[in-house]
Design a protein around this motif. Structure first.
Motif, PDB file in Angstrom:
ATOM      1  N   ALA A 149      -2.031  38.641 -30.369  1.00  0.00           N
ATOM      2  CA  ALA A 149      -2.822  40.011 -30.192  1.00  0.00           C
ATOM      3  C   ALA A 149      -4.098  39.473 -29.278  1.00  0.00           C
ATOM      4  CB  ALA A 149      -3.498  40.699 -31.053  1.00  0.00           C
ATOM      5  N   ALA A 150      -4.844  38.287 -29.355  1.00  0.00           N
ATOM      6  CA  ALA A 150      -5.736  38.377 -28.592  1.00  0.00           C
ATOM      7  C   ALA A 150      -5.521  38.355 -27.111  1.00  0.00           C
ATOM      8  CB  ALA A 150      -6.228  36.601 -28.973  1.00  0.00           C
ATOM      9  N   LEU A 151      -4.556  36.973 -26.862  1.00  0.00           N
ATOM     10  CA  LEU A 151      -4.363  37.116 -25.733  1.00  0.00           C
ATOM     11  C   LEU A 151      -3.697  37.674 -24.589  1.00  0.00           C
ATOM     12  CD1 LEU A 151      -2.043  33.501 -26.144  1.00  0.00           C
ATOM     13  CD2 LEU A 151      -4.620  34.125 -25.139  1.00  0.00           C
ATOM     14  N   ARG A 152      -2.533  38.496 -25.859  1.00  0.00           N
ATOM     15  CA  ARG A 152      -1.835  39.924 -25.229  1.00  0.00           C
ATOM     16  C   ARG A 152      -2.895  41.223 -24.781  1.00  0.00           C
ATOM     17  NH1 ARG A 152       3.283  40.991 -25.860  1.00  0.00           N
ATOM     18  NH2 ARG A 152       4.084  39.753 -27.659  1.00  0.00           N
ATOM     19  N   ARG A 153      -4.481  41.093 -24.989  1.00  0.00           N
ATOM     20  CA  ARG A 153      -5.612  41.830 -25.809  1.00  0.00           C
ATOM     21  C   ARG A 153      -5.599  41.851 -23.913  1.00  0.00           C
ATOM     22  NH1 ARG A 153      -6.261  42.435 -30.882  1.00  0.00           N
ATOM     23  NH2 ARG A 153      -7.550  40.310 -30.820  1.00  0.00           N
ATOM     24  N   ARG A 154      -6.431  39.860 -23.840  1.00  0.00           N
ATOM     25  CA  ARG A 154      -6.723  39.543 -22.597  1.00  0.00           C
ATOM     26  C   ARG A 154      -6.171  39.594 -21.059  1.00  0.00           C
ATOM     27  NH1 ARG A 154     -10.910  38.724 -19.902  1.00  0.00           N
ATOM     28  NH2 ARG A 154     -11.141  36.304 -19.152  1.00  0.00           N
ATOM     29  N   VAL A 155      -4.702  40.138 -21.372  1.00  0.00           N
ATOM     30  CA  VAL A 155      -3.862  40.196 -20.236  1.00  0.00           C
ATOM     31  C   VAL A 155      -3.868  41.991 -19.820  1.00  0.00           C
ATOM     32  CG1 VAL A 155      -1.653  40.368 -19.945  1.00  0.00           C
ATOM     33  CG2 VAL A 155      -2.250  38.240 -21.163  1.00  0.00           C
ATOM     34  N   ARG A 156      -4.360  42.646 -20.639  1.00  0.00           N
ATOM     35  CA  ARG A 156      -4.240  43.830 -20.295  1.00  0.00           C
ATOM     36  C   ARG A 156      -5.879  43.542 -19.805  1.00  0.00           C
ATOM     37  NH1 ARG A 156      -1.742  45.119 -25.336  1.00  0.00           N
ATOM     38  NH2 ARG A 156      -3.913  45.252 -26.270  1.00  0.00           N
ATOM     39  N   GLU A 157      -7.277  43.421 -20.077  1.00  0.00           N
ATOM     40  CA  GLU A 157      -8.397  43.250 -19.591  1.00  0.00           C
ATOM     41  C   GLU A 157      -8.633  42.661 -18.492  1.00  0.00           C
ATOM     42  OE1 GLU A 157     -10.896  40.884 -22.112  1.00  0.00           O
ATOM     43  OE2 GLU A 157     -10.646  42.631 -23.813  1.00  0.00           O
TER      44      GLU A 157
END
Length: 91
Positions: free
Chosen positions: A78-86
């Motif tokens: 989930a944290a990596l997905r958030r970072r990708v979106r950012e």
């Protein structure tokens, strides 16, 4: 399927362990058994002694196994997905 006495199994595993350069196939051929049979006995003996598997990984302190590891992986995902979106929004 043939049943072998426990003493024979222990001796076969010990023989393999006592010969550093030997192969499972070579020892199995010498004993007249299949290499997969000897490999299974070696794995079982390692488990009984509490030795790590081929990966060499031992559980870490506090690692309860399945569910805790899954939760950790899901949180990291989930944290990596958030970072990708950012990063995508920055483009």
């Amino acid at each position: 399927m043939k049943n072998y006495p426990p003493e024979f199994k222990r001796d076969a595993v010990a023989l393999y362990g006592s010969r550093p350069g030997a192969t499972i196939a070579g020892i199995a051929a010498d004993l007249g058994i299949s290499s997969e049979t000897l490999r299974n006995w070696i794995r079982a003996a390692r488990v009984e002694r509490g030795e790590p598997g081929r990966s060499g990984r031992r559980p870490r302190a506090g690692d309860s196994g399945g569910e805790a590891s899954l939760e950790t992986v899901e949180a990291e995902n989930a944290a990596l997905r958030r970072r990708v979106r950012e990063l995508e929004e920055e483009r």
